[in-house]
Structure formats: C-alpha cells, structure tokens
Design a protein around this motif. Structure first.
Motif, short mmCIF file in Angstrom:
data_model
loop_
_atom_site.label_atom_id
_atom_site.label_comp_id
_atom_site.label_asym_id
_atom_site.label_seq_id
_atom_site.Cartn_x
_atom_site.Cartn_y
_atom_site.Cartn_z
N ALA A 24 4.20 -2.29 4.78
CA ALA A 24 4.19 -1.56 6.06
C ALA A 24 3.42 -2.34 7.11
O ALA A 24 3.79 -2.33 8.30
CB ALA A 24 3.58 -0.17 5.86
N TRP A 25 2.33 -2.99 6.69
CA TRP A 25 1.53 -3.79 7.65
C TRP A 25 2.05 -5.23 7.75
O TRP A 25 1.39 -6.09 8.30
CB TRP A 25 0.06 -3.76 7.22
CG TRP A 25 -0.57 -2.40 7.45
CD1 TRP A 25 -0.37 -1.60 8.53
CD2 TRP A 25 -1.47 -1.71 6.57
NE1 TRP A 25 -1.09 -0.42 8.40
CE2 TRP A 25 -1.79 -0.45 7.20
CE3 TRP A 25 -2.05 -1.97 5.35
CZ2 TRP A 25 -2.62 0.48 6.63
CZ3 TRP A 25 -2.91 -1.04 4.78
CH2 TRP A 25 -3.19 0.18 5.41
N GLN A 26 3.17 -5.45 7.11
CA GLN A 26 3.87 -6.74 7.19
C GLN A 26 3.05 -7.92 6.66
O GLN A 26 3.12 -9.02 7.17
CB GLN A 26 4.35 -6.99 8.61
CG GLN A 26 5.33 -5.90 8.98
CD GLN A 26 5.97 -6.06 10.34
OE1 GLN A 26 5.61 -6.91 11.12
NE2 GLN A 26 6.95 -5.22 10.59
N TRP A 27 2.25 -7.60 5.62
CA TRP A 27 1.56 -8.70 4.94
C TRP A 27 2.54 -9.43 4.04
O TRP A 27 2.38 -10.57 3.70
CB TRP A 27 0.40 -8.15 4.09
CG TRP A 27 -0.72 -7.59 4.92
CD1 TRP A 27 -0.94 -7.81 6.26
CD2 TRP A 27 -1.76 -6.73 4.48
NE1 TRP A 27 -2.04 -7.13 6.68
CE2 TRP A 27 -2.59 -6.45 5.61
CE3 TRP A 27 -2.11 -6.15 3.27
CZ2 TRP A 27 -3.70 -5.64 5.54
CZ3 TRP A 27 -3.23 -5.36 3.19
CH2 TRP A 27 -4.01 -5.09 4.31
N TRP A 28 3.54 -8.70 3.54
CA TRP A 28 4.60 -9.31 2.74
C TRP A 28 5.87 -8.52 2.99
O TRP A 28 5.82 -7.42 3.58
CB TRP A 28 4.26 -9.30 1.23
CG TRP A 28 3.67 -8.02 0.72
CD1 TRP A 28 4.30 -6.85 0.53
CD2 TRP A 28 2.31 -7.80 0.36
NE1 TRP A 28 3.43 -5.90 0.07
CE2 TRP A 28 2.19 -6.47 -0.06
CE3 TRP A 28 1.16 -8.61 0.35
CZ2 TRP A 28 1.00 -5.92 -0.49
CZ3 TRP A 28 -0.03 -8.04 -0.09
CH2 TRP A 28 -0.10 -6.71 -0.50
N LEU A 63 1.33 -2.28 -2.61
CA LEU A 63 2.59 -2.95 -2.26
C LEU A 63 3.25 -2.27 -1.06
O LEU A 63 3.77 -2.93 -0.16
CB LEU A 63 3.56 -2.92 -3.46
CG LEU A 63 3.19 -3.82 -4.65
CD1 LEU A 63 4.12 -3.56 -5.82
CD2 LEU A 63 3.26 -5.29 -4.23
N SER A 64 3.22 -0.93 -1.05
CA SER A 64 3.89 -0.20 0.03
C SER A 64 3.18 -0.42 1.36
O SER A 64 3.80 -0.75 2.37
CB SER A 64 3.92 1.31 -0.27
OG SER A 64 4.54 1.52 -1.50
#
Ligand SMILES: Nc1nc2c(ncn2[C@@H]2O[C@H](COP(=O)(O)OP(=O)(O)OP(=O)(O)O)[C@@H](O)[C@H]2O)c(=O)[nH]1
Length: 374
Positions: free
Chosen positions: A144-148, A139-140
């Motif tokens: 951070a990679w802006q998947w969500w 989740l983190s």
C-alpha cells in the motif's frame, strides 16, 4: 485426532508439497500456452517457478526429515510446530505473489486455522497463525505504501483487479480450489467422526454394558417421561418389576461367567416378548424394569405373562452342553383411570408386588393390590 504429532506434520508437509506442485503446474501451463498473456508478468512467473518447485522440494524434505527424526527421537510435538510454521509462512510467499487481499488468501486465512485447531496442537497453530498474520499485514501495508509491488505475478494489477477480468477471476478460483477441497474435506471428515463418536458416547451412557438394555439411569428417565405423559388422565401406564429367581445359585454352582451369560439370555427373552414402544432396562443386578406405555392393567397382565413364559422356556446352554433354566418373579402396577401414582410410588408398589410373587413361590406375576388382584 489420535494421530502422532509426526504423522500430522507429515500430512501437512504433503499438503504443502501438493499445493506448490499445483501452482508450479499452473505456471508451466501458462508459460507454454499463453506467451502473450497481458495479465500475467511472464518473465516474473518464469523466475518464480523455481520457488514453487523449491517449496515442494522443501516440503518433501520436511516429510523425510520428520520420519527420520521420529526413528531416532520418537514422536515430538515440535514436529507440529515446524510443519504449521512452514505451512503458514511458505504460503505468505504465494500470497505476496498473487495479492495478499485475494480470494485464495482469504480462504486459507479463515479455513486453515479452523481445521488446524481441530487437527493440530493448538499452540503450534496459534503461533503459525500469529506470525503469518504479521507477515501478511507487513506485505499488505508495504504494498500500500509502495515499498514493493502488489501481486507482482500480475501485470496491470490495478486494471485486472478493478475490472475483475475473466483471467484473474479464473485464476483466483484456480488457486483457491485445492485449499477449499482440502479444508472442506478435512472439516467434513472430522465433524462426521465427532458425530459418530458423540453417538457412541450417548449410547454408552444409556446402555447397560452386559445386556445391552437401557441402564438404570436411562430406564428411570423413560419412566419419568411416560409417567408425565400419563398424568392428568392421559394414556394408561403399566410398570413391571422383574427379578430372576434363585440367581445366586446359578453363580454359586456354575460360576459368575455362567451367571452373566444367563443375564444376557434373560434380557433377550424379555425384549423378545415386548412390543415396539415398550421399554426394558436393567434396574439392578438380576432385576429388570419394563415400562408399558399406553397399556391398561389387563393388557399389561397379558404381556407380563408372555414375558414370564418366554423366560421359563429359555434354555441357557453353556459350554459342554450344560443347561440353565430361568424363571422370574414379576410385580405389576398400573396407572389407569383415577389411579395416578408418581414414579416413586409406582416403583415402590411394583417392588412390593414382585416380593409377593417371590413369597408366593416365584415364577409368577403378581398385581399390586391397589388394583384388587393378587
Ligand atoms: N453373574 C452375575 N451375577 C450377578 C450380577 N449382578 C448381580 N448378580 C448376582 O445375583 C445374585 C442375586 O442374589 P439374591 O439377591 O440373593 O437373589 P436370588 O438368588 O436371585 O434369590 P431370589 O431373588 O430370592 O429368587 C447375587 O449372587 C449377585 O451376585 C451380574 O452382573 N453378573
């Protein structure tokens, strides 16, 4: 903890249910009171409330299900696996909503495994921890990679987090509070129980179970300590060896139970005659050892005589009014002045003096002849 696995699972289910109700209540209040709150995504919060209620409801199902399965199958460690996994993974959902790097998530990630390892099956906690950590990491990094989004419950998360707005601070503590209350209370109760138990074990290990006096091992430890203190011209130290007279006949005539009763009465009588710093222990069957720290020969003779008289005046009253008279033979030895014996030597001499008291007709105090008295 000696609870059954099912009871622990139901407790954890109740905790999870309480947590999600706490969050649901928080959401309801926010939606009612603060329609224009610019920190929280109101529409998102409204859409998530059903999840909060859903997790509370599922927790209730877990409790009821555990109860019913227990009725059919008995207690199973599987209950602990299910409850721990449910607790860990369901909280991942909440952690995603409020931010995986936030205060409440940190409190749960540290506190829950610690309390879990104390209360629950360790393998179950380990598994739940491992899987929850994987989900947390995913989740983190995903955020951070802006998947969500990160912390979708909040609007303007970056701004809210970087400026530590009063809203966010208040709510982070609000989420953390139930965890802290539960984790700290649980740790406190468990540690208090451990300490009580440790104290009980310690007392059992030094006490003679029948008489409640020090047992042989612990009275010898005390003797070692006192002898060490009295060495090198320290304070005087006296030692009394006491053997009850004709004890075999009490057992033979009145039975072993009456003998036990008499031993308890003798222990009480001896203890009653001693001062606060004196120590009395059960050395063997009907043999007692009395340590008189800081006591010279004269003082020790007075105390020994007091013990002898107290024993003699003790009437052991059995059921049906039957009475037993008690007496004891006392051997006394003293480390004072230039006489400084080791523990073994003191014990040997006290024992020898006690046998001389037996030979001299019993019910008397005999002083070791190193002191020139008989
Ligand atoms: N009831 C009971 N009897 C015990 C216990 N420990 C030792 N005894 C008994 O104490 C008795 C000791 O007997 P002896 O050593 O022969 O000595 P005595 O009859 O006291 O005679 P003297 O020492 O010579 O006066 C034995 O019968 C043991 O069985 C105990 O815990 N309970």
């Amino acid at each position: 903890m000696e609870w059954e696995s099912s009871s622990k699972a139901m407790l954890l289910g109740a905790v999870t249910c309480g947590l999600y109700l706490h969050y649901a209540l928080w959401g309801e209040l926010l939606l009612i009171q603060d329609a224009d709150n610019h920190w929280i995504d109101q529409a998102h919060l409204a859409s998530q409330l059903r999840w909060f209620y859903g997790f509370s409801f599922t927790s209730l199902l877990l409790i009821v299900g555990t109860y019913l399965v227990r009725q059919l199958k008995g207690d199973l460690v599987l209950f602990e696996y299910i409850a721990s996994l449910y607790f860990g993974l369901s909280l991942c959902y909440f952690s995603y909503q409020v931010g995986t790097l936030s205060l409440p998530v940190g409190a749960v990630m540290v506190g829950a495994p610690v309390v879990g390892f104390i209360f629950f099956n360790r393998a179950a906690v380990m598994l739940a921890l491992f899987l929850s950590m994987l989900v947390q990491l995913a989740l983190s990094f995903g955020a951070a990679w802006q998947w969500w989004p990160y912390a979708p419950m909040f609007h303007n998360t970056q701004g809210a987090m970087s400026s530590a707005s009063p809203f966010v601070v208040f709510h982070m503590y609000f989420y953390t509070l139930p965890h802290m209350v539960f984790l700290i209370t649980a740790s406190y109760l468990v540690l208090r129980r451990w300490r009580d138990r440790e104290e009980k074990v310690r007392l059992l290990s030094i006490t003679d179970p029948l008489t409640g006096l020090f047992n042989r091992r612990s009275i010898l430890v005390h003797l070692d300590q006192e002898q060490e203190r009295s060495r090198k011209k320290g304070p005087a130290l006296s030692l009394l060896m006491v053997d009850l007279d004709n004890f075999k006949s009490i057992n033979d005539d009145r039975g072993h139970e009456a003998g036990d009763f008499a031993l308890i009465a003798a222990a009480d009588a001896l203890q009653k005659s001693l001062r606060q710093n004196d120590r009395v222990g059960r050395y063997g069957g009907e043999e007692f050892l009395i340590i008189l720290p800081g006591t010279d020969l004269e003082g020790a003779q007075t105390i020994a005589e007091r013990c002898r008289q107290q024993l003699e005046s003790t009437d052991v009253i059995l059921a049906k009014g039957d009475r037993i008279k008690l007496t004891g033979s006392f051997g006394l030895v003293c480390n004072e002045g230039d006489v400084r014996m080791g523990v073994d030597e003191m014990l040997r001499r006290a024992d020898r003096a006690m046998y001389r008291a037996k030979d001299g007709g019993r019910n008397q105090v005999v002083v070791d002849h190193m002191h020139g008295a008989a």
